[in-house]
Enzyme design. Structure first.
Site, short mmCIF file in Angstrom:
data_model
loop_
_atom_site.label_atom_id
_atom_site.label_comp_id
_atom_site.label_asym_id
_atom_site.label_seq_id
_atom_site.Cartn_x
_atom_site.Cartn_y
_atom_site.Cartn_z
N HIS A 135 -13.27 7.37 9.84
CA HIS A 135 -12.45 7.91 8.75
C HIS A 135 -13.27 8.76 7.78
CE1 HIS A 135 -8.40 7.82 7.13
NE2 HIS A 135 -8.91 7.75 5.91
N ASP A 193 -6.79 2.16 -0.92
CA ASP A 193 -5.37 2.49 -0.74
C ASP A 193 -4.95 2.39 0.72
OD1 ASP A 193 -5.08 2.95 -3.45
OD2 ASP A 193 -5.56 5.08 -3.28
N GLU A 197 -3.54 3.28 -10.93
CA GLU A 197 -4.01 4.57 -10.42
C GLU A 197 -3.19 5.66 -11.07
OE1 GLU A 197 -4.52 5.10 -6.24
OE2 GLU A 197 -5.81 3.34 -6.00
#
Length: 568
Positions: free
Chosen positions: A131, A195, A309
């Site tokens: 990732h 997240d 956030e």
């Protein structure tokens, strides 16, 4: 090659649990029938060994262990190397010579020792879900370690808990989504989440691991009690704040430069069952940032949101973008677009908050939320609330991933840029970037913007944060954009470059998160006062500079890198 050409000494290391009598020695005068099969297995992989330029007369140092089937776990077929030649970013391509499929940390240690036994060691890059965005998990001409191999088959259950001491031991290859489900069976969960949960523990801990709970608990690297690390010397070391502490703090946020994280002991807390998921809209950045900073000052549990956030939605994405989202309905997006037009704002800002609750607090959670909202200065009437399960909230990006995959816009270039901006410069950044460089942009993706408390980050760790001594708060800003059409990648890259040039020119003092720097000097500036310590720890734990070469921080001795003096 004759029997006289091969002598493979298999002596246990000091940490080995195998009795010496169970490990045979193969030589031209010691070839019992039981060892013949092993010898034939080794010789059958000589073509593979030659593929990596490994000497065919294998002579390892005394007291070192060399697993007989280590080479059999290196896949050199085109499909394997092709899959390991790119990452989530789809910007950089680097083809490895092979992909290693370990079944245990000992396999990883043996691979590294095999590398450094060569006159020219090959590079090694651990890869979980790949990732990274800029080739950080790649190894051109080296070996990529498929960390997920340790979580398959008989090794799938590398999750062990202490419900009394509130921690969980997990393999570095484990996905956070799987840890969530495993810990929830005991009514517990880690305190801080990224997240996106379909990434590995080793991957996030090598970078930092930030999310909306960080204002209260710090990043994921601040919630680790102990690590198992395989160093660039092929040593398997258990480390903690009290034991081999230099390696412990180096590996956390260390970008894979000092070792491969194969186990982490992570702090837990009692898990909630439900969440009030809230978004609050603002048309001016001053009120938005002021309220965010007020909210992150409420650190004690029950005093405010449990997750905070923020997002920035540029005007054109509201007026010309898709008419629904994973959170907002089409009618709600229409209202937000009207707010932008009515106020003349270049962007709409959202505070995203979450208030956790259980059955025993369900009757009071709405009153708690109402009291909290009374302290804030958002646009009147622009509060949006969803009541969801704890798992549904934490895995919200996973559901969005499925939608993007179905639409064919997941496996596209992701020229992401993540920055830590000092609070003292966040309004300047907004004015020059969101209201300047990106004013007319219509990005596909998200723009994140939310503050964190700096004292929740341990400066002994390698992770870099803004070094403005006057600020006790800094902002995470993520330009998480995707290039879905021809020519978009080049445009997004130009915009990213313009953002970085502005930060340099104006002395913003930002640091990249998930960093990428094209030069050694860029890395020195990134680490700042930590640079000398980082370089010294590199020499100690990876003196051949073979680990995670895709980061581009250090280069093996003799490597030809223009302008670089950072070879080990």
């Amino acid at each position: 090659m004759t029997l006289a050409h091969i002598r493979i000494s298999l002596m246990p290391s000091a940490n080995s649990s195998c009795p010496a009598s169970s490990i045979p020695t193969l030589s031209d005068n010691n070839m019992p029938r039981a060892c013949l099969a092993m010898f034939l297995m080794i010789t059958s992989f000589i073509p593979t060994i030659n593929h990596f330029n490994i000497v065919t007369t294998v002579a390892l140092p005394d007291d070192d262990i060399f697993t007989l089937d280590i080479v059999s776990k290196i896949h050199t077929d085109h499909d394997s190397t092709a899959k390991a030649s790119s990452d989530f970013g789809h910007i950089v391509e680097a083809i490895p010579n092979g992909v290693f499929h370990p079944t245990s940390p000992a396999d990883i240690a043996a691979l590294i020792r095999l590398s450094i036994s060569q006159s020219k060691p090959f590079t090694v890059a651990p890869r979980g879900q790949g990732h990274s965005a800029r080739g950080q998990t790649l190894a051109s001409g080296g070996i990529v370690i498929d960390m997920r191999s340790m979580g398959r088959g008989d090794n799938v259950c590398r999750v062990n808990m202490s419900t009394d001491e509130l921690w969980v031991d997990v393999g570095g290859e484990q996905l956070w989504i799987d840890i969530l489900h495993a810990t929830l069976k005991h009514g517990l969960a880690p305190r801080i989440w990224t997240d996106y949960l379909r990434i590995t523990v080793g991957g996030t801990l090598s970078n930092g691991g930030i999310g909306g709970q960080a204002f209260r608990h710090g990043p994921q690297i601040s919630n680790v009690h102990e690590l198992d690390v395989v160093t660039g010397m092929g040593e398997m070391i258990t480390c903690s704040p009290d034991k081999h502490s230099d390696l412990f703090f180096a590996a956390l946020g260390g970008l894979g430069q000092f070792g491969v994280i194969t186990r982490a002991r992570i702090a837990l807390e009692p898990a909630s069952k439900r969440v009030l998921w809230v978004r609050i809209a603002y048309s001016d950045v001053e009120s938005f940032t002021s309220d965010q900073e007020l909210l992150i000052s409420k650190r004690s549990s029950g005093s405010g949101f449990d997750y905070i956030e923020g997002q920035v939605q540029l005007n054109r994405t509201l007026t010309e973008g898709r008419r629904s989202s994973s959170f907002f309905s089409a009618s709600e997006l229409d209202r937000l677009a009207e707010l932008a037009l009515r106020t003349g704002s270049t962007a709409i800002y959202y505070i995203e908050g979450a208030m956790y609750y259980n059955d025993d607090t369900a009757s009071s959670v709405n009153q708690r939320l109402e009291r909290l909202l009374e302290e804030l200065s958002f646009a009147p009437g622009f509060t949006f609330v969803r009541d969801v399960s704890y798992v549904e909230f934490l895995d919200r990006v996973g559901r969005e991933e499925q939608k993007l995959r179905s639409a064919g816009v997941w496996d596209v270039p992701h020229p992401w840029l993540n920055l830590f901006i000092p609070r003292s410069h966040i309004l300047d950044f907004d004015a020059s970037v969101f209201k300047g460089i990106l004013r007319d942009a219509k990005p596909v993706g998200l723009i994140l913007m939310y503050p964190m408390n700096k004292d929740m980050w341990d400066d002994r760790m390698t992770a870099a944060t803004p070094d403005d001594g006057e600020d006790d708060v800094f902002y995470a800003v993520g330009l998480l954009r995707s290039a879905v059409a021809a020519g978009e990648l080049e445009r997004l890259e130009r915009e990213n470059a313009a953002v970085l040039e502005f930060c340099d020119r104006e002395g913003i003092g930002c640091k990249q998160y998930l960093p990428h720097h094209a030069s050694p000097d860029g890395w020195r500036r990134h680490f700042g006062e930590k640079w000398s310590r980082v370089a010294a720890l590199k020499r100690k734990y990876d003196p051949w500079a073979i680990l995670s070469p895709g980061q581009g921080i250090f280069f093996p001795a003799g490597a030809a890198v223009a302008g670089s003096s950072d070879s080990v």
